[in-house]
Structure formats: structure tokens, C-alpha cells
Design a protein around this motif. Sequence first.
Motif, PDB file in Angstrom:
ATOM      1  N   PHE A   1     -29.541 -62.883 -55.123  1.00  0.00           N
ATOM      2  CA  PHE A   1     -30.189 -63.255 -56.375  1.00  0.00           C
ATOM      3  C   PHE A   1     -30.839 -64.638 -56.326  1.00  0.00           C
ATOM      4  O   PHE A   1     -31.929 -64.830 -56.860  1.00  0.00           O
TER       5      PHE A   1
ATOM      6  N   ALA B   1     -40.528 -64.359 -68.603  1.00  0.00           N
ATOM      7  CA  ALA B   1     -39.621 -63.239 -68.403  1.00  0.00           C
ATOM      8  C   ALA B   1     -39.210 -62.749 -69.792  1.00  0.00           C
ATOM      9  O   ALA B   1     -39.209 -63.524 -70.751  1.00  0.00           O
TER      10      ALA B   1
ATOM     11  N   TYR C   1     -34.164 -64.506 -54.522  1.00  0.00           N
ATOM     12  CA  TYR C   1     -35.067 -63.710 -55.378  1.00  0.00           C
ATOM     13  C   TYR C   1     -35.644 -64.583 -56.495  1.00  0.00           C
ATOM     14  O   TYR C   1     -36.858 -64.610 -56.720  1.00  0.00           O
ATOM     15  N   MET C   2     -34.803 -65.317 -57.198  1.00  0.00           N
ATOM     16  CA  MET C   2     -35.275 -66.193 -58.273  1.00  0.00           C
ATOM     17  C   MET C   2     -36.102 -67.347 -57.724  1.00  0.00           C
ATOM     18  O   MET C   2     -37.068 -67.779 -58.357  1.00  0.00           O
ATOM     19  N   GLN C   3     -35.745 -67.834 -56.538  1.00  0.00           N
ATOM     20  CA  GLN C   3     -36.536 -68.884 -55.905  1.00  0.00           C
ATOM     21  C   GLN C   3     -37.953 -68.370 -55.630  1.00  0.00           C
ATOM     22  O   GLN C   3     -38.917 -69.112 -55.741  1.00  0.00           O
TER      23      GLN C   3
ATOM     24  N   PRO D   1     -27.814 -60.704 -60.740  1.00  0.00           N
ATOM     25  CA  PRO D   1     -27.094 -61.967 -60.910  1.00  0.00           C
ATOM     26  C   PRO D   1     -25.695 -61.873 -60.315  1.00  0.00           C
ATOM     27  O   PRO D   1     -25.031 -60.841 -60.403  1.00  0.00           O
TER      28      PRO D   1
ATOM     29  N   TYR E   1     -39.615 -66.341 -57.490  1.00  0.00           N
ATOM     30  CA  TYR E   1     -40.345 -66.473 -58.754  1.00  0.00           C
ATOM     31  C   TYR E   1     -40.751 -67.923 -59.011  1.00  0.00           C
ATOM     32  O   TYR E   1     -41.868 -68.198 -59.441  1.00  0.00           O
TER      33      TYR E   1
END
Length: 116
Positions: free
Chosen positions: A22, A47, A25-27, A17, A29
Motif C-alpha cells: 500500500f 480521491a 501504491y500511494m507513493q 491499507p 499517486y
Amino acid sequence: MQFMCLIYNAEDNGPQPGTEEFGPYMQGYMDFTEEVREAGKLLGGEALQSVSTATTVSVRGGKTEVVDGPFAETKEQLGGFYILDCKDLDEALAYAAKIPDAAYGRVEVRPVMIFD
């Protein structure tokens, strides 16, 4: 068949974060979750909070023991999971390879035992 994809990684491994990496990376998911949802494969998944919030319970000889922390003392910890409904193991493995943390940690794929 149902398969559980258990996502393991060290908490300090991979995009963190506040870093430029980051967001993508979250996109990844969000994109993966949408892909398995649209394909009708997603049965569940979440998560998990940091391993520092874990508590482990065991009962030995009728005595309950509660210990702060995870069960396993390893660098890689369980960070989340998906439960997918796939036609076979090969399809489940193909989806598991698309989970972003497969590039940083490991994704364990296990068939779910269904009791009728």
C-alpha cells in the motif's frame, strides 16, 4: 484542452491499507500528482470516499428519489479523478496510463466541455 481522468476500480482490488504494497501504491499517486503539477497540467483532482458513503438522487415526474449507494451497480466504482490541461488526447492518455490504478482498474479519459 481539458481532460477529466476518471479512476475506476473495485474497492477490494489492488493494494489495500495495512499491506506492504500500500505504501508504494500511494507513493505512486503522490509522484504522479507532483509530476502533473510541476508540468503545469494539473487543474484539479481528488480521491473519493468509499462507495458505501454514496447517495444517488434522481427526479422523475417531479418527485425526488434518494437512494443509498452509487448510481451504477457494478464491481468497479469511481474512486477519484484528475482534471488535466493537455495539448491533445494523446498527451492526456499518456498521463492517464501513469495513474497507479490504471494497473488495477481503469482510467476513463474524457474531454471537458468548456462553455464560454
